[in-house]
Design an enzyme around this catalytic site. Structure first.
Site, PDB file in Angstrom:
ATOM      1  N   GLU A 216       0.802  -1.223   0.000  1.00  0.00           N
ATOM      2  CA  GLU A 216       0.000   0.000   0.000  1.00  0.00           C
ATOM      3  C   GLU A 216       0.840   1.282   0.000  1.00  0.00           C
ATOM      4  OE1 GLU A 216      -0.950  -2.657   1.733  1.00  0.00           O
ATOM      5  OE2 GLU A 216      -2.908  -3.097   0.837  1.00  0.00           O
TER       6      GLU A 216
ATOM      7  N   HIS B 102     -11.651  -4.208   7.965  1.00  0.00           N
ATOM      8  CA  HIS B 102     -12.167  -4.026   6.610  1.00  0.00           C
ATOM      9  C   HIS B 102     -13.485  -3.255   6.588  1.00  0.00           C
ATOM     10  CE1 HIS B 102      -9.339  -7.343   6.081  1.00  0.00           C
ATOM     11  NE2 HIS B 102      -9.343  -7.103   4.785  1.00  0.00           N
TER      12      HIS B 102
END
Lengths: 546, 747
Positions: free
Chosen positions: B474, B543
């Site tokens: 990321e 999430h």
């Protein structure tokens, strides 16, 4: 045989008493003369002793509760007697009716109590502020001081689910005088807190719902009912079948009236920014805008509603008169003339004069007005004193009606006001049940309305007496003319420093003349004299207003 | 293994004369290197003195001792090539500035601006916004320098990707120290650059210490150590990257090694690493007492001072006389003296310009704004009609009903009805067709089509050079987008879950959002970071979060969160076209949500809220999926309770359209915010603050118009739980909104 014990009249001027301590508990055996309660009156804290022998079956009065004279406070019975709930219910619900038949504990003069006029209408009937039935108790805002009308919650010291004991401090309350602690009059589990910090509420408003046990059933509808039961409407009567106190009857008339009038707002006024802005734009004093029932703060809607009755006075320029001029008589002046003529024709008057020593009251007024948002005038004190006097001498409210004298339903007092259009004397309704500040607020409203020609018919009709004060014009003493339909009129002169012999000394005191013109068809000299003397004495003892 | 580590220290360094003879160098060139090294040295000595006098404030990580690395490396590149610098960046900035200076005046001007920046003056390279750690002339081939160790490496990968994409033939030198090779940014970047095959050269300045901790081995008994390998070049090997090790104290060695690496990068479009062994004369910073290294070690290295090494070579090879060398030294000193005077006499930046250059100023033509208003309300009506038709029309399958309903909407409104996911795909496809510089990179964006299918089909149309699948990295995905954007392309980086932005945050904030301001307004970062958040799929706390409050807390970012297909498409297209870095957050539960949008091309201007439902009693401000909840609640409140809610969709959270919200509150007097993110210091309180402070033309503020205390509905302050009932309980839902509005209106 069950027997109800009622709030005794412990002094001539006692109208109500606040229960300070309860010295007995259910099941106790009491003898005649045993002390049951300590009660605080307008004068002092006094003991209430038992007028009979028996076993305590129910304690109706709660600590902190203020009850009118003759209100039921305790039930005695035989040792094993079971007092039916219906008996207690009848005491609570029918307190008024019972009162008239109750033994009169006080010496003469007995208040005149027309059967059609329930006690509740003139004195707030307060039933259990924490009725211990079906395990649910409602704690209400206690009167933490004699003049306390409302309190602002500064601190909530409990939370839902807390188990509290009698005497635990549960709130900090800010009154007009100070910040004080309010402690719980009962044990129990806190099930609902109906108030929040910053909220200002009238005395006797519901604050907390307690139950005996944490799992006592308490439906939301019950909480809502208690919450919406509001302030003084109180008399929340609980029965075995309805575990939740629900007002059995509509709120007594005085309270409704009080709500209609402008409620006092002292100290900080809580209003939304928008409400303040709209008030500013419309030129409305937010202190004069009544709070909606149960609301925490004024909103725009309150202000707009209040704005429909403008409080600002517009004074048209005074026409100047010149000699030889023909002055047109306006409608108002014509009416005044007709009435006065009628009075002189139909009302045979006698006249009484008395001088009141206002020295103490002048000081008190200064003190009260120092930081107050509502300024109290001498007329307000006088109206209050007159109202108290009429309450004691109801004959002074009477009117000849054919073969009898009809006494008034409530103590309504006219106030003579000079306006650019002429003389008007609008009525302060139910003055006895209004506090001083309420009278002051109300009178200011009347004056504003009178000067802006916004008085309604209702403002002008009825009344038992009118107060006319020319002291402001420097008048020492004058004899006013009774308004037709009323029994008397009180003319007030200026307050002047006067040498008064007192205890062998000559003191300078502030004296004020009171002249009473009385309809002899209704009252005789003795009645009127006692009444006027009562008014004088009331004014002289500033403590009556503290 | 496909790599090699070449230790050039083991080979003899060619004579300068021989290189001149080969035509690889000229004597003037080498003398100019010496002069640059002297200039850097004097600059650093001067900074050290001025720090002591408190004339220069703040951090200063001095480059003295390492001059040969910057000068040799930058000598090896061409004008137009790019460098990425570090917190110890004065040498890089000094050397590349000299490279671009066409004459003596330009050269003096360059050093003037460097010294002025160190002093925080308006005349500095970054107008006093960057200072020592962010000194850079981004107009002349510099990506900027970062204060976060390792933070500059991902952007270098992106810059190299941009050069590759634009086929410029340019290369990127990424300078970084030994300390940064223990960060995730380094590893993610090496791997990504290696896989992407980009023209990049990693220049490791191994000065042996990361602040006080030795990289490997120790000269003081009690010192710790950062790694268990001596040569960082070995780490390059792990990523399949060829590497060289050179003597960083010899500018000729550095030059030759980097030259080779640059040629390799240009020819093969691949990265390599040059590890330079060097030493810093000063400590990490001025306050460093250097207790962690022995005096003997310092003495040994100082005997190999890069200036001495080069001077000796020039003299020994009779390429310069003592007088000439002395003249070079004196000239360098004079340049720094002049620069010091210039900086001292320069003006301070004006505090009224404090907020200048945080953003590229953008505006939209009035007709774009008007068109959006028209389309938006039309789309709402069309969507409502579509939903009714879906319930009333008959057909054998749902698909058949849907097709019928869509046809009806097309006929009646001239609008198509599609799902949010398709609106996103359409927006990206349209912009990629329009602008060849738009590329997509991220995890699973290729064949898979994105974890939520928002890039489905794009690989087939645009190929793998424009739709780039990356490793699970990321930080590198984000930093790569930043670097590519600075170098002039328009990357869309996808971060699969907004939760993972916690790993991207350094790149997104320190480089993406801050670069423009830190570098004096000379950079722009036209990137989009697409991600999604929110609860709704029972996938628990890693999430399911809504982290937009983190992002709006970053000056320099735009934050966009759509609620309908119409908004999703128009806003994404505007985000791609924006010259500012935009974080675009979708909601995981809404990809299938159907809605109407125009058939013709449109964009929705960023920074404009949309009144999704006009009303008069209470203003509800929300965004993303919660808008749908608010609209459902508003319908119930109107139908059953007679309460008329105005629902405002912020659409763009930053910059926030406070005007639309405040004007609404002015009308209703009541404000409620509904957000799926946490409340504390969150969006709701921020909306309330903006309303309260909003200045109206009449001198009133939003505060004056409030007729009740504002109410904030937000996610419960708990990590989003997995279990469905708990998940539902953790966020505002229509029933909670209905109850809260009733309470608010009743007050």
């Amino acid at each position: 045989m069950a027997k109800d014990i009622r709030m005794p009249k412990l002094g001539q001027t006692m109208e109500e008493g606040t229960v300070v301590t309860c010295l007995v508990k259910i099941g106790d055996a009491v003898k005649k003369g045993d002390i049951l309660f300590e009660v605080e009156t307008d004068k002092a804290t006094m003991e209430v002793d038992s007028p009979a022998e028996g076993f305590v079956k129910a304690i109706i009065a709660e600590v902190g509760q203020t009850l009118p004279v003759h209100a039921p406070i305790l039930v005695l019975g035989d040792k094993d007697e079971v007092v039916p709930q219906s008996f207690i219910d009848s005491l609570l619900g029918g307190a008024a009716a019972a009162a008239s038949t109750a033994p009169v504990a006080a010496p003469t003069p007995a208040p005149v109590q027309p059967a059609t006029q329930p006690v509740a209408a003139s004195a707030p009937t307060v039933s259990g502020s924490a009725v211990s039935l079906a395990g649910v108790k409602v704690l209400r805002l206690q009167k933490l001081g004699q003049t306390m009308e409302e309190g602002t919650v500064v601190n909530v010291l409990i939370k839902t689910g807390d188990s509290i004991k009698k005497g635990d401090v549960i709130f900090e309350i800010e009154t007009d005088k100070a910040t004080m602690e309010m402690d719980s009059p009962n044990d129990g589990v806190v099930r609902a807190i109906l108030v929040e910090s910053g909220q200002t509420l009238p005395v006797h408003s519901p604050m907390v719902i307690l139950t005996d046990k944490a799992d006592t059933p308490l439906p939301q509808s019950a909480i809502d009912a208690i919450r919406s039961s509001g302030a003084v409407a109180e008399a929340p009567k609980a029965t075995a079948t309805t575990p939740v106190p629900v007002p059995a009857t509509p709120a007594p008339a005085p309270q409704v009236k009080a709500a209609e009038s402008v409620p006092l707002t002292t100290g900080k006024v809580f209003a939304t920014p928008r409400a303040k802005m709209v008030a500013q734009d419309l030129g409305i004093d937010i202190r004069r805008v009544p709070l909606a029932p149960g609301a925490a703060r004024l909103t725009e809607a309150d202000i707009r509603k209040a704005g429909q009755q403008p409080t600002t006075a517009t004074v048209p320029p005074q026409p100047t008169l010149s000699l030889g001029q023909k002055v047109t008589i306006n409608r108002l002046q014509r009416i005044v003339g007709e009435k006065m003529l009628q009075s002189k024709r139909e009302i045979p008057c006698f006249y009484l004069n008395i001088r009141a020593d206002m020295t103490e009251l002048v000081k008190l007024r200064e003190k009260l007005n120092k930081n107050a948002s509502v300024k109290i005038s001498f007329n307000d004190f006088i109206i209050k004193a007159v109202a108290m006097g009429l309450r004691h001498y109801p004959i002074m409210t009477g009117q000849l009606a054919g073969d009898h004298i009809q006494l008034a339903d409530s103590i309504d007092i006219g106030l003579a006001i000079s306006t650019p259009q002429g003389l008007v004397a609008p009525i302060v309704r139910d003055a006895f049940n209004k506090s001083l500040v309420e009278i002051a607020t109300y009178c200011q409203g009347l004056i504003d309305r009178a000067r802006s020609e916004k008085l309604t018919l209702d403002d002008l009709s009825g009344g038992c007496i009118t107060v006319s004060n020319l002291g402001g014009f420097g008048i020492d003493s004058f004899i006013p003319i009774v308004v037709p339909g009323q029994c008397s009129i009180l003319g007030i002169g200026r307050i002047s420093d006067t040498c008064v012999p007192m205890d062998g000394n000559i003191l300078i005191r502030k004296l004020m003349n009171l002249n009473l013109s009385v309809d002899h068809k209704v009252a005789n000299g003795a009645d009127a004299a006692q009444f006027l003397d009562f008014v004088k004495k009331t004014l002289e003892h500033a403590g009556n207003f503290a | 293994m496909s790599f090699k580590i070449e230790d050039m220290r083991k080979k003899a360094v060619p004579k300068i004369g021989a290189l001149i003879k080969k035509g690889a160098l000229t004597a003037d060139q080498v003398k100019d290197w010496l002069r640059t090294m002297w200039e850097i040295r004097y600059f650093e000595d001067r900074v050290y003195d001025l720090l002591g006098q408190n004339i220069i404030k703040g951090a200063s990580h001095l480059y003295a001792g390492q001059e040969a690395v910057a000068v040799g490396s930058i000598a090896a590149i061409e004008i137009g090539d790019v460098i990425g610098s570090t917190h110890r960046g004065h040498g890089h900035c000094g050397a590349i500035g000299n490279k671009y200076a066409q004459d003596e005046k330009a050269r003096q001007d360059h050093w003037n601006r460097m010294m002025a920046e160190l002093m925080g003056k308006q005349t500095g390279y970054c107008n006093g916004r960057g200072g020592s750690m962010h000194i850079a002339d981004v107009k002349n081939g510099c990506l900027g320098s970062t204060g976060i160790v390792g933070g500059n490496i991902p952007t270098a990968v992106g810059a190299a990707l941009a050069e590759k994409h634009k086929k410029t033939g340019k290369v990127v030198l990424s300078f970084f120290g030994d300390g940064s090779t223990n960060t995730g940014s380094f590893h993610e970047s090496m791997n990504m650059a290696s896989v992407m095959k980009v023209p990049m050269i990693a220049i490791v300045e191994n000065n042996l210490y990361g602040m006080s901790v030795p990289f490997y081995g120790r000269s003081i008994e009690s010192a710790g150590c950062a790694a268990n390998i001596e040569n960082i070049a070995e780490r390059a090997a792990a990523y399949g990257i060829p590497a060289k090790i050179v003597d960083g104290m010899d500018v000729i060695s550095v030059y030759l090694a980097v030259k080779e690496a640059v040629e390799f990068a240009r020819e093969k479009c691949q990265m390599s690493m040059v590890e330079t062994k060097c030493y810093r004369w000063y400590g990490h910073s001025r306050s460093d007492a250097r207790e962690y290294r022995s005096k003997e070690e310092e003495k040994m290295w100082k005997e190999r001072d890069p200036i001495t090494v080069l001077s000796r070579k020039l003299k020994e090879e009779e390429l310069a006389t003592d007088e000439e060398l002395e003249a070079i030294r004196v000239q360098a000193l004079k340049t720094i003296d002049t620069a010091t005077d210039f900086a001292t006499n320069s003006p301070w930046p004006d505090p009224k310009d404090l907020a200048k250059d945080v953003y590229v100023e953008e505006s939209y033509p009035a007709e774009v704004v008007a068109k959006d208003k028209e389309y938006s309300s039309k789309a709402m009506k069309a969507t409502e009609t579509f939903e009714k038709l879906m319930k009333t029309l008959e057909g054998k399958t749902k698909k058949e009903i849907s097709e019928k309903a869509r046809a009806a909407i097309k006929a009646d409104f001239g609008m198509d009805v599609i799902a949010i996911k398709d609106a996103l795909i359409a927006a990206q496809a349209e912009e990629m067709r329009r602008d060849p510089n738009v590329i997509i990179e991220g995890e699973d964006v290729g064949i898979y089509g994105g974890a939520y299918s928002a890039t489905k089909g794009l690989l087939a149309e645009f190929g793998k050079d424009r739709v780039i699948d990356t490793a699970i990295s990321e930080a590198a995905i984000t930093g790569c987008a930043v670097g590519a954007a600075i170098r002039g392309i328009r990357p869309i980086a996808e971060i699969m879950y907004v939760d993972f932005i916690t790993i991207s945050m350094d790149q997104l904030m320190h480089n993406g959002a801050f670069n423009r301001y830190m570098f004096g307004g000379h950079a722009k970062v036209p990137m989009v970071l697409r991600t999604e958040g929110g609860v709704g799929r029972c996938i628990a706390a890693h999430h399911s979060k809504s982290l937009e409050p983190w992002l709006v807390n970053v000056p320099g970012l735009y934050v966009v969160m759509p609620s309908t297909p119409y908004d999703a498409k128009g806003l994404l297209k505007a985000a791609i076209r924006s010259d500012n870095p935009v974080v675009y957050i979708e909601h995981k539960a809404t990809y299938g949500q159907m809605g109407a949008l125009p058939l013709d091309e449109y964009i929705i201007p960023l920074g404009f809220a949309d009144i999704k439902r006009p009303g008069k009693d209470v203003t509800i401000v929300s965004y993303s999926r919660q808008i749908m909840f608010c609209l459902a609640a508003a319908k119930e409140l109107a139908d059953k309770h007679g309460i008329d809610c105005e629902v405002i969709d912020l659409r763009t959270l930053k910059p926030m359209d406070a005007k639309t919200v405040a004007e609404s509150v002015r009308k209703t007097g009541r404000l409620m915010t509904v957000c799926e993110s946490f409340c504390m210091a969150g969006m709701g309180p921020e909306i309330v603050r903006r309303v309260i402070e909003y200045p109206f033309e009449n001198g009133r503020t939003g505060f004056d118009y409030l007729d009740a205390a504002p109410v904030n509905l937000a996610a419960a302050d708990v990590p989003p739980p997995m279990s469905e009932p708990l998940e539902n309980a953790s966020i505002p839902t229509p029933d909670k909104i209905v109850a809260a509005v009733q309470k608010l209106v009743r007050k």
